[in-house]
Scaffold this motif. Structure first.
Motif, mmCIF file in Angstrom:
data_model
loop_
_atom_site.group_PDB
_atom_site.id
_atom_site.type_symbol
_atom_site.label_atom_id
_atom_site.label_comp_id
_atom_site.label_asym_id
_atom_site.label_seq_id
_atom_site.Cartn_x
_atom_site.Cartn_y
_atom_site.Cartn_z
ATOM 1 N N UNK A 117 0.849 -1.189 0.000
ATOM 2 C CA UNK A 117 0.000 0.000 0.000
ATOM 3 C C UNK A 117 0.890 1.246 0.000
ATOM 4 N N UNK A 118 0.679 2.126 -0.960
ATOM 5 C CA UNK A 118 1.346 3.424 -0.978
ATOM 6 C C UNK A 118 0.371 4.467 -0.438
ATOM 7 N N UNK A 119 0.822 5.244 0.537
ATOM 8 C CA UNK A 119 -0.044 6.263 1.131
ATOM 9 C C UNK A 119 0.745 7.565 1.287
ATOM 10 N N UNK A 120 0.039 8.682 1.255
ATOM 11 C CA UNK A 120 0.707 9.965 1.482
ATOM 12 C C UNK A 120 -0.178 10.866 2.317
ATOM 13 N N UNK A 121 0.484 11.727 3.091
ATOM 14 C CA UNK A 121 -0.227 12.794 3.782
ATOM 15 C C UNK A 121 0.653 14.037 3.759
ATOM 16 N N UNK B 40 5.409 10.063 3.475
ATOM 17 C CA UNK B 40 5.032 9.094 2.448
ATOM 18 C C UNK B 40 5.207 7.714 3.067
ATOM 19 N N UNK B 41 4.118 6.956 3.100
ATOM 20 C CA UNK B 41 4.129 5.667 3.785
ATOM 21 C C UNK B 41 4.049 4.520 2.779
ATOM 22 N N UNK B 42 4.826 3.482 3.080
ATOM 23 C CA UNK B 42 4.774 2.249 2.297
ATOM 24 C C UNK B 42 4.491 1.104 3.254
#
Length: 360
Positions: free
Chosen positions: A276-280, A284-286
Motif C-alpha cells: 500500500x502506498x499512502x501519502x499525507x 510518504x508511507x509504504x
C-alpha cells in the motif's frame, strides 16, 4: 501524433508495465482476451487501456518477442484525419518493427542487469547480517572485558597481607609481569573492537544520503515488488500533489531493504501479499502486508508477538533470537532515517516504512 508510449512485459496472463514515456501511477488493461489477440496477430488495432483513471480512446498495440521475453507496446495516437490514420494503422507494425526490436533488446539487457543486481543485493544482505552479528558479539566481548581490565588494575594495589616478605616479592614479580601482559592484551582487543564498532570503518554503513522524488521512489519499490508479485497486489492512496515532493534515501541501502522485505513477504505469506502506498502532508508511507495463518501452536504466536515488540523497541538489533531478516531491515531503515514499525491487524502482518517529506 503520438501522445504517449507504454511498454508492458507479458508474464503468462499478466501485463507488467516496465516503461513509459510519462510517469504512470495506476493502469488497467481491461481486455481479458488480449493475450489471445496477441497470439493471433502481432498488431492489436484497439487496446482497452486505462491510465490513471483516464481511458485512452485511440490506443494501439504491437507485440514483440525477444530472447524468450514478450513485450507489448501500446501507442496513444491522436490523429483526427481518417485517411492518414487508416494508412498509419495499416502499416504501423512494419514501420515500428526495427525500432521496437532494438528497444526490446535494451529491455532484455536492463532486465538481466536487474537480475544480477538483485542477486548481488541478496549476497550483500547476507554479508551485512554477518557483519552486524559480529559487531553485536564484539559489543558483548567489550562489555565483558572492561570489568576484567578494572580488576587487574585493582589487584595491583590489593596485595594479600598474609603473604611473607619473600612470597610477596616472588608473587609481586609474577603479578607485575602477568598484569602488564593482560593489560596489553586487553588494550589490543578493545582497540580492535572499537575499530569494528566504528560505523565509518564498516563497509556496509550508509554514509551518503540523497534526495529522490516520491514518484521515482514508487517506481523503484514497485519494480522490486514485481519481481515477486503481480501488479494486482499494489494499492495506491496518494495525493497526486505529493508525487513531485522529495524524501531521503540511499540507493544501495534501499536495494538491500527491498530485497529482504520482498523475499520475506514471498517466503512467509501463505496466499496474500500486498503493498500500500499512502501519502499525507508530512510523510510518504509504504505498507508491506502479509496474511498470517494462526495455528494451534500458541508458542509460534507468542514468538511473533515478541519479535514485533523487539522490532518496535529497537531491541531486535541486540537480540540473538531468530529474526527472519528483520535485523537487516531495521538496521538499514534506521541508517537512512526511515521510520519503521510492525503491527498485526487481525490476521494481517504489516511492515510500515515512513519517509519524511522534504518539501512539504
Amino acid at each position: 501524433m503520438v501522445n504517449k508510449i507504454f511498454c508492458f512485459s507479458i508474464r503468462e496472463n499478466d501485463f507488467i508495465l516496465v516503461n513509459s514515456s510519462s510517469f504512470v501511477l495506476q493502469y488497467n488493461l481491461q481486455d481479458s482476451n488480449l493475450r489471445k489477440k496477441i497470439e493471433n496477430n502481432n498488431f492489436v488495432p484497439e487496446v482497452s487501456l486505462e491510465i490513471d483513471g483516464i481511458f485512452l480512446e485511440r490506443a494501439y498495440g504491437v507485440s514483440i518477442k525477444s530472447n524468450n521475453n514478450n513485450y507489448f507496446f501500446v501507442f496513444d495516437i491522436d490523429i483526427e484525419n481518417p485517411l492518414i490514420f487508416g494508412i498509419l494503422k495499416a502499416h504501423l507494425f512494419e514501420y515500428l518493427k526495427p525500432l521496437l526490436y532494438k528497444i526490446a533488446g535494451y529491455l532484455n539487457v536492463t532486465n538481466e542487469i536487474g537480475q544480477i543486481k538483485k542477486l548481488t543485493s541478496e549476497e550483500y544482505s547476507k554479508s551485512s547480517t554477518y557483519i552486524n552479528e559480529t559487531a553485536f558479539a564484539m559489543h558483548f566481548v567489550r562489555n565483558k572485558l572492561n570489568p576484567l581490565k578494572n580488576y587487574f588494575e585493582v589487584v595491583k594495589d590489593l596485595r594479600d597481607p598474609k603473604n611473607t616478605a619473600s612470597q610477596r616479592v616472588k608473587w609481586s614479580k609474577i603479578e607485575i609481569s602477568e598484569r602488564e601482559n593482560a593489560i596489553r592484551s586487553l588494550d589490543s582487543i578493545l582497540t580492535k573492537t572499537n575499530k569494528i564498532l566504528d560505523s565509518t570503518n564498516n563497509p556496509f554503513s550508509i554514509t551518503v544520503i540523497t534526495n529522490i522524488s516520491i514518484k521515482m521512489l514508487i517506481a523503484l519499490i514497485r519494480t522490486s515488488w514485481l519481481t515477486q508479485f503481480n501488479s494486482d497486489s499494489i494499492n495506491y492512496f496518494i495525493n497526486p500533489n505529493d508525487l513531485d515532493k522529495t524524501t531521503n534515501y540511499n540507493d544501495y541501502g534501499l536495494d538491500i531493504l527491498l530485497t529482504d522485505i520482498t523475499a520475506n513477504a514471498k517466503k512467509y505469506s501463505s496466499s496474500k501479499s500486498e503493498i500500500h502506498f499512502k501519502s499525507n502532508d508530512d510523510f510518504f508511507l509504504v505498507e508491506f502486508r502479509n496474511d498470517i495463518v494462526y495455528d494451534k501452536d500458541r508458542t509460534k504466536i507468542d514468538e511473533l508477538k515478541l519479535l514485533i515488540q523487539n522490532f518496535n523497541s529497537e531491541r531486535i538489533l541486540e537480540n540473538k533470537q531468530k529474526t527472519h531478516g528483520l535485523t537487516t531491515i531495521k538496521n538499514f531503515a534506521n541508517q537512512m532515517g526511515i521510520i519503521n514499525s510492525i503491527e498485526i491487524d487481525k490476521k494481517t502482518f504489516i511492515l510500515c516504512l515512513k519517509f519524511n517529506l522534504n518539501n512539504c
